[in-house]
Design a protein around this motif. Sequence first.
Motif, PDB file in Angstrom:
ATOM      1  N   LEU A 126      -3.090  16.134  10.208  1.00 21.03           N
ATOM      2  CA  LEU A 126      -3.112  16.436  11.750  1.00 21.03           C
ATOM      3  C   LEU A 126      -2.278  15.323  11.974  1.00 21.03           C
ATOM      4  N   ASP A 127      -1.270  15.429  12.814  1.00 21.75           N
ATOM      5  CA  ASP A 127      -0.432  14.125  13.324  1.00 21.75           C
ATOM      6  C   ASP A 127      -1.036  14.096  14.699  1.00 21.75           C
ATOM      7  N   LEU A 128      -1.569  12.982  14.984  1.00 19.51           N
ATOM      8  CA  LEU A 128      -2.217  12.500  16.348  1.00 19.51           C
ATOM      9  C   LEU A 128      -1.363  11.707  17.214  1.00 19.51           C
ATOM     10  N   SER A 129      -0.195  11.443  16.751  1.00 18.02           N
ATOM     11  CA  SER A 129       0.523  10.482  17.774  1.00 18.02           C
ATOM     12  C   SER A 129       0.849  10.900  18.947  1.00 18.02           C
ATOM     13  N   GLY A 130       0.860  12.395  19.295  1.00 21.84           N
ATOM     14  CA  GLY A 130       1.181  12.865  20.649  1.00 21.84           C
ATOM     15  C   GLY A 130      -0.017  12.928  21.394  1.00 21.84           C
ATOM     16  N   LEU A 131      -1.440  12.379  21.130  1.00 20.51           N
ATOM     17  CA  LEU A 131      -2.454  12.478  21.971  1.00 20.51           C
ATOM     18  C   LEU A 131      -2.779  11.353  22.888  1.00 20.51           C
ATOM     19  N   SER A 132      -2.667  11.791  24.183  1.00 18.29           N
ATOM     20  CA  SER A 132      -2.974  10.705  25.164  1.00 18.29           C
ATOM     21  C   SER A 132      -4.503  10.311  25.456  1.00 18.29           C
ATOM     22  N   PHE A 133      -5.288  11.244  24.889  1.00 19.35           N
ATOM     23  CA  PHE A 133      -6.863  11.163  25.150  1.00 19.35           C
ATOM     24  C   PHE A 133      -7.597  11.807  23.869  1.00 19.35           C
ATOM     25  N   MET A 134      -8.699  11.331  23.292  1.00 21.35           N
ATOM     26  CA  MET A 134      -9.440  12.261  22.435  1.00 21.35           C
ATOM     27  C   MET A 134     -10.902  11.741  22.671  1.00 21.35           C
ATOM     28  N   ASP A 135     -11.776  12.584  22.730  1.00 22.61           N
ATOM     29  CA  ASP A 135     -13.345  12.231  22.769  1.00 22.61           C
ATOM     30  C   ASP A 135     -13.959  12.649  21.549  1.00 22.61           C
ATOM     31  N   SER A 136     -15.406  12.814  21.563  1.00 27.71           N
ATOM     32  CA  SER A 136     -16.049  13.307  20.306  1.00 27.71           C
ATOM     33  C   SER A 136     -15.709  14.948  20.159  1.00 27.71           C
ATOM     34  N   LEU A 179      -7.309  17.014   3.857  1.00 28.24           N
ATOM     35  CA  LEU A 179      -6.875  16.988   5.319  1.00 28.24           C
ATOM     36  C   LEU A 179      -6.596  15.337   5.343  1.00 28.24           C
ATOM     37  N   SER A 180      -5.556  14.989   6.035  1.00 30.24           N
ATOM     38  CA  SER A 180      -5.552  13.845   6.355  1.00 30.24           C
ATOM     39  C   SER A 180      -5.063  13.678   7.981  1.00 30.24           C
ATOM     40  N   LEU A 181      -5.156  12.479   8.603  1.00 30.33           N
ATOM     41  CA  LEU A 181      -4.844  12.247   9.841  1.00 30.33           C
ATOM     42  C   LEU A 181      -3.656  11.324   9.781  1.00 30.33           C
ATOM     43  N   SER A 182      -2.887  11.367  10.736  1.00 35.18           N
ATOM     44  CA  SER A 182      -1.614  10.615  10.965  1.00 35.18           C
ATOM     45  C   SER A 182      -1.609   9.815  12.367  1.00 35.18           C
ATOM     46  N   GLN A 183      -1.187   8.822  12.363  1.00 33.24           N
ATOM     47  CA  GLN A 183      -0.909   7.968  13.546  1.00 33.24           C
ATOM     48  C   GLN A 183      -1.530   8.072  14.654  1.00 33.24           C
ATOM     49  N   PRO A 184      -2.976   7.915  14.648  1.00 33.55           N
ATOM     50  CA  PRO A 184      -3.779   7.970  15.945  1.00 33.55           C
ATOM     51  C   PRO A 184      -3.309   6.824  16.930  1.00 33.55           C
ATOM     52  N   PRO A 185      -3.068   7.153  18.045  1.00 29.14           N
ATOM     53  CA  PRO A 185      -2.894   6.030  19.267  1.00 29.14           C
ATOM     54  C   PRO A 185      -4.496   5.250  19.078  1.00 29.14           C
ATOM     55  N   GLU A 186      -4.242   4.057  19.976  1.00 27.41           N
ATOM     56  CA  GLU A 186      -5.237   3.099  19.927  1.00 27.41           C
ATOM     57  C   GLU A 186      -6.583   3.833  20.440  1.00 27.41           C
ATOM     58  N   GLN A 187      -6.660   4.465  21.561  1.00 30.11           N
ATOM     59  CA  GLN A 187      -7.813   4.903  22.013  1.00 30.11           C
ATOM     60  C   GLN A 187      -8.214   6.163  20.922  1.00 30.11           C
ATOM     61  N   ASP A 214     -11.741   2.949  26.902  1.00 31.18           N
ATOM     62  CA  ASP A 214     -13.190   3.132  26.662  1.00 31.18           C
ATOM     63  C   ASP A 214     -14.128   3.526  27.791  1.00 31.18           C
ATOM     64  N   ILE A 215     -13.716   3.413  29.115  1.00 30.06           N
ATOM     65  CA  ILE A 215     -14.361   4.138  30.176  1.00 30.06           C
ATOM     66  C   ILE A 215     -14.214   5.366  30.379  1.00 30.06           C
ATOM     67  N   LYS A 216     -12.795   5.582  30.162  1.00 26.52           N
ATOM     68  CA  LYS A 216     -12.528   7.193  30.189  1.00 26.52           C
ATOM     69  C   LYS A 216     -13.191   8.041  29.007  1.00 26.52           C
ATOM     70  N   THR A 217     -13.504   7.075  27.807  1.00 26.74           N
ATOM     71  CA  THR A 217     -13.904   8.239  26.950  1.00 26.74           C
ATOM     72  C   THR A 217     -15.695   8.204  27.111  1.00 26.74           C
ATOM     73  N   ALA A 218     -16.120   7.136  27.535  1.00 26.32           N
ATOM     74  CA  ALA A 218     -17.559   7.231  27.862  1.00 26.32           C
ATOM     75  C   ALA A 218     -17.645   8.325  29.021  1.00 26.32           C
ATOM     76  N   VAL A 219     -16.944   8.326  30.040  1.00 27.84           N
ATOM     77  CA  VAL A 219     -17.417   9.309  31.338  1.00 27.84           C
ATOM     78  C   VAL A 219     -16.796  10.791  30.543  1.00 27.84           C
ATOM     79  N   SER A 220     -15.907  10.798  29.881  1.00 21.48           N
ATOM     80  CA  SER A 220     -15.619  12.320  29.323  1.00 21.48           C
ATOM     81  C   SER A 220     -17.011  12.753  28.434  1.00 21.48           C
ATOM     82  N   GLU A 221     -17.605  11.901  27.796  1.00 20.67           N
ATOM     83  CA  GLU A 221     -18.681  12.456  26.895  1.00 20.67           C
ATOM     84  C   GLU A 221     -20.063  12.626  27.676  1.00 20.67           C
ATOM     85  N   ALA A 222     -20.015  11.828  28.920  1.00 21.83           N
ATOM     86  CA  ALA A 222     -21.109  12.074  29.775  1.00 21.83           C
ATOM     87  C   ALA A 222     -21.096  13.556  30.518  1.00 21.83           C
ATOM     88  N   VAL A 223     -19.790  13.692  31.066  1.00 20.38           N
ATOM     89  CA  VAL A 223     -19.462  14.962  31.717  1.00 20.38           C
ATOM     90  C   VAL A 223     -19.658  16.005  30.804  1.00 20.38           C
TER      91      VAL A 223
END
Lengths: 111, 143
Positions: free
Chosen positions: A46-56, A76-84, B41-50
């Motif tokens: 899974l190449d994650l380099s193009g993700l601008s956001f990810m949550d749980s 499965l492996s993950l590749s190049q996740p951005p910092e967030q 970090d803030i955007k991620t936390a808000v996303s989780e709560a919403v």
Amino acid sequence: MQTLKQYADGCLTVRLRGELDHSAAAEAMRAIEEAAEEYLPRQCVLDLSGLSFMDSSGIAVILKADRLLRQSGASLSLSQPPEQVRRVLEIAGLSQMVPIQARKEKECEPI
Amino acid sequence: MNAQNYIKLEFPARSVNEGFARAAVAAFASQLDPTLGELGDIKTAVSEAVTNAVVHAYPDKIGTVQLRLRILPDAVLEIVVKDHGVGIADVTQARAPLYTTGGEERSGMGFTIMESFMDKLRVKSVPGRGTTVTMSRRIRRRG
């Protein structure tokens, strides 16, 4: 959310682009499932380099993809996740469950 | 505590509004000049709560989610996400890592991420009346 797939020599690469949240998770999972069913890979990246956001929600997608691929004997492996994304993977402890490549690998090269 | 600035938003508990909530919080927080890491970090936390409100609060209807943001003294950003949904019977259990009632579509890491990415997290819930998540993060001044 956009997904791009590439297959060569038993290796499937799925590149995820955009924001992977709850609203995009079902679409991302469907794309991974369809590609895994079509190509029956031995390995999936899974190449994650193009993700601008990810949550749980993305964590749930990765865990489900990992289960699905293991059931068919693939890995499965993950590749190049951005910092967030890397922060979320780290907090969720995913690096202990799924290998994460910080850079593009020569084998099974992401798109 | 006196707020130096604030906004209040209300929107339907629809998944498509998760991105809107993140963008609204990022825009409001930008006046504190956060780093990209703090903003992430803030955007991620808000996303989780919403997302919790969207997924869990209203099983039989589309209710509303309130988002209240305040800038408090000492560059503290306070975020309140409130719903009037079914509530959480056992908040302690809900906050435990990997606990979820959302099946395999959810990872059960939402509250863990909120706790890890924010300085403070408080969850108040009354079954049948709704849930209020209050979290805050101090934005460090850059020299």
